[in-house]
Design an enzyme around this catalytic site. Structure first.
Site, mmCIF file in Angstrom:
data_model
loop_
_atom_site.group_PDB
_atom_site.id
_atom_site.type_symbol
_atom_site.label_atom_id
_atom_site.label_comp_id
_atom_site.label_asym_id
_atom_site.label_seq_id
_atom_site.Cartn_x
_atom_site.Cartn_y
_atom_site.Cartn_z
ATOM 1 N N GLU A 205 -3.100 -5.614 1.035
ATOM 2 C CA GLU A 205 -3.666 -6.963 1.110
ATOM 3 C C GLU A 205 -5.114 -6.853 1.553
ATOM 4 O O GLU A 205 -5.422 -6.198 2.550
ATOM 5 C CB GLU A 205 -2.882 -7.835 2.100
ATOM 6 N N ASN B 36 -6.061 -13.240 -0.943
ATOM 7 C CA ASN B 36 -5.780 -14.594 -0.456
ATOM 8 C C ASN B 36 -6.663 -15.606 -1.166
ATOM 9 O O ASN B 36 -7.867 -15.395 -1.306
ATOM 10 C CB ASN B 36 -6.035 -14.670 1.054
ATOM 11 N N GLU C 117 -2.205 -14.639 -3.194
ATOM 12 C CA GLU C 117 -1.470 -15.250 -2.080
ATOM 13 C C GLU C 117 -1.972 -16.670 -1.846
ATOM 14 O O GLU C 117 -3.158 -16.887 -1.623
ATOM 15 C CB GLU C 117 -1.627 -14.410 -0.810
ATOM 16 N N ASP D 101 2.367 -17.465 0.655
ATOM 17 C CA ASP D 101 2.004 -16.865 1.946
ATOM 18 C C ASP D 101 2.505 -17.759 3.088
ATOM 19 O O ASP D 101 2.672 -18.966 2.911
ATOM 20 C CB ASP D 101 0.473 -16.734 2.024
ATOM 21 N N GLU E 258 5.726 -10.230 7.246
ATOM 22 C CA GLU E 258 4.422 -9.996 7.868
ATOM 23 C C GLU E 258 4.573 -9.686 9.347
ATOM 24 O O GLU E 258 5.519 -10.150 9.977
ATOM 25 C CB GLU E 258 3.599 -11.284 7.846
HETATM 26 P P1 C2E Z 1 -2.722 -13.982 6.092
HETATM 27 O O1 C2E Z 1 -3.015 -13.876 4.651
HETATM 28 O O2 C2E Z 1 -1.385 -14.518 6.476
HETATM 29 O O3 C2E Z 1 -2.965 -12.537 6.691
HETATM 30 C C1 C2E Z 1 -2.182 -11.935 7.691
HETATM 31 C C2 C2E Z 1 -2.926 -11.845 8.997
HETATM 32 O O4 C2E Z 1 -2.094 -11.174 9.949
HETATM 33 C C3 C2E Z 1 -4.205 -11.004 8.963
HETATM 34 O O5 C2E Z 1 -5.114 -11.619 9.869
HETATM 35 C C4 C2E Z 1 -3.758 -9.653 9.483
HETATM 36 O O6 C2E Z 1 -4.796 -8.876 10.033
HETATM 37 C C5 C2E Z 1 -2.778 -10.093 10.540
HETATM 38 N N1 C2E Z 1 -1.796 -9.051 10.847
HETATM 39 C C6 C2E Z 1 -1.380 -8.032 10.082
HETATM 40 N N2 C2E Z 1 -0.426 -7.297 10.685
HETATM 41 C C7 C2E Z 1 -0.219 -7.873 11.886
HETATM 42 C C8 C2E Z 1 0.665 -7.565 12.976
HETATM 43 O O7 C2E Z 1 1.452 -6.620 12.961
HETATM 44 N N3 C2E Z 1 0.609 -8.402 14.052
HETATM 45 C C9 C2E Z 1 -0.237 -9.474 14.106
HETATM 46 N N4 C2E Z 1 -0.217 -10.233 15.199
HETATM 47 N N5 C2E Z 1 -1.080 -9.787 13.094
HETATM 48 C C10 C2E Z 1 -1.067 -8.998 11.989
HETATM 49 P P2 C2E Z 1 -6.642 -11.875 9.461
HETATM 50 O O8 C2E Z 1 -7.194 -10.699 8.729
HETATM 51 O O9 C2E Z 1 -7.339 -12.322 10.714
HETATM 52 O O10 C2E Z 1 -6.569 -13.051 8.440
HETATM 53 C C11 C2E Z 1 -6.175 -14.352 8.815
HETATM 54 C C12 C2E Z 1 -6.059 -15.276 7.623
HETATM 55 O O11 C2E Z 1 -7.322 -15.525 7.011
HETATM 56 C C13 C2E Z 1 -5.183 -14.700 6.506
HETATM 57 O O12 C2E Z 1 -3.822 -14.912 6.817
HETATM 58 C C14 C2E Z 1 -5.677 -15.494 5.310
HETATM 59 O O13 C2E Z 1 -5.034 -16.753 5.255
HETATM 60 C C15 C2E Z 1 -7.138 -15.732 5.633
HETATM 61 N N6 C2E Z 1 -7.970 -14.775 4.848
HETATM 62 C C16 C2E Z 1 -8.255 -13.487 5.103
HETATM 63 N N7 C2E Z 1 -9.037 -12.938 4.143
HETATM 64 C C17 C2E Z 1 -9.256 -13.928 3.236
HETATM 65 C C18 C2E Z 1 -9.985 -14.009 1.986
HETATM 66 O O14 C2E Z 1 -10.581 -13.044 1.480
HETATM 67 N N8 C2E Z 1 -9.977 -15.217 1.324
HETATM 68 C C19 C2E Z 1 -9.295 -16.285 1.829
HETATM 69 N N9 C2E Z 1 -9.318 -17.430 1.125
HETATM 70 N N10 C2E Z 1 -8.580 -16.253 2.974
HETATM 71 C C20 C2E Z 1 -8.564 -15.090 3.682
HETATM 72 MG MG MG Z 2 0.408 -14.805 6.069
HETATM 73 MG MG MG Z 3 -2.109 -13.309 3.030
#
Ligand code: C2E
Ligand code: MG
Ligand code: MG
Length: 257
Positions: free
Chosen positions: A27, A86, A118, A148, A205
């Site tokens: 991802e 995403n 996603e 998602d 996740e």
């Molecule tokens: P998401 O798509 O649900 O991504 C999962 C989030 O959980 C990610 O946070 C990831 O780093 C985090 N995560 C992964 N494994 C674990 C774990 O074991 N424990 C915990 N506590 N967290 C974990 P991140 O990278 O801060 O991203 C947050 C949200 O931001 C994402 O949720 C997604 O909705 C959005 N996002 C991230 N990148 C993009 C992008 O390129 N475009 C768009 N539109 N949204 C994005």
């Molecule tokens: Mg998610």
């Molecule tokens: Mg995601």
């Protein structure tokens, strides 16, 4: 400013087969790395980008970079993971979204089935008639659609049944206390059963501990991601895994016994 200064970077988190512990997908997740070393998480700047109308430019940049990285891995190793990106509500509403995505796929020389999109439940539900048309176009191109954060929004069975969805991603909120919370155990097991009965794929996740992995395996959950395997990391970490060195085998093997 972030766009002008090239401060946006992509990190990747492996999506792992919970039985074989092999990487199946990655991802792509955006980061804003500031010159002073501060890293701003996407939840803080994507909302601002949506409000200021910059989200389309920002997302295009992310998708193009991710496609290039993915194509590079496949070229180098002859095999590789699928890529999950995403998609925000603002992108989904953008009329150029589908044709631009298709053009970027072609430019990168990727097959549509190498890419998963996603989308959260609220985006799916937002404008049923219009979204239906967009989803059908994406499905026709051959892109896989992932719901998602499943379970924390509308969790509508109707769209899962009627929309061309291929995968459900169980929100990490249900996985967090899976070792101790009976309600989370019941909910997670039920989502896994529902998903497999509907012939959908399931990704859990936020897997951080071997006990969570063990529980998910016992529910028949086929795929997962989380810190137990690897936190989102730079592209070189993915190349290491493709070269045959997944860093999680010892940590996660405890649960496989
Ligand atoms: P998401 O798509 O649900 O991504 C999962 C989030 O959980 C990610 O946070 C990831 O780093 C985090 N995560 C992964 N494994 C674990 C774990 O074991 N424990 C915990 N506590 N967290 C974990 P991140 O990278 O801060 O991203 C947050 C949200 O931001 C994402 O949720 C997604 O909705 C959005 N996002 C991230 N990148 C993009 C992008 O390129 N475009 C768009 N539109 N949204 C994005
Ligand atoms: Mg998610
Ligand atoms: Mg995601």
């Amino acid at each position: 400013r972030a766009l002008e200064r090239n401060e946006l970077t992509l990190v990747y988190q492996p999506i792992v087969d919970l039985r074989s512990l092999e990487m199946r997908g990655v991802e792509a997740l955006l980061r804003w790395s500031q010159p002073d070393g501060l890293v701003i998480p996407p939840r803080d700047f994507i909302r601002v980008a949506e409000e200021t109308g910059l989200v389309h430019r920002l997302s295009q940049l992310a998708v193009r970079q991710a496609f290039d990285d993915l194509a590079g891995w496949w070229r180098e190793f002859g095999h590789g993971p699928w890529l999950a990106v995403n998609i925000s509500g603002a992108q989904f509403r953008e009329p150029r979204f589908v044709p631009e995505l298709q053009a970027m796929l072609e430019q990168a020389g990727l097959r549509p089935d190498q890419v998963h999109l996603e989308i959260t439940e609220d985006v799916l539900i937002e404008n049923l008639a219009r979204n239906r048309a967009v989803l059908d176009q994406l499905d026709e191109i051959g892109l896989k659609l992932v719901v998602d954060d499943f379970g924390v929004g509308y969790s509508s069975m109707a769209y899962i049944k009627n929309f061309p969805v291929s995968t459900i991603k169980i929100d990490q909120g249900f996985v967090r206390d899976l070792e101790i919370d009976r309600d989370d155990q019941a909910i997670t097991r039920t989502i896994c059963n529902l998903s497999s009965a509907l012939r959908l794929d399931t990704v859990a996740e936020g897997i951080e501990h071997p006990a969570q992995l063990e529980a998910l395996r016992s529910y028949g959950c086929p795929l997962g991601q989380g810190y137990l395997f690897l936190e989102a990391s730079g592209p070189d970490a993915i190349r290491e895994i493709l070269a045959g060195h997944p860093p999680w085998l010892e940590r996660a093997a405890v649960a496989v016994q």
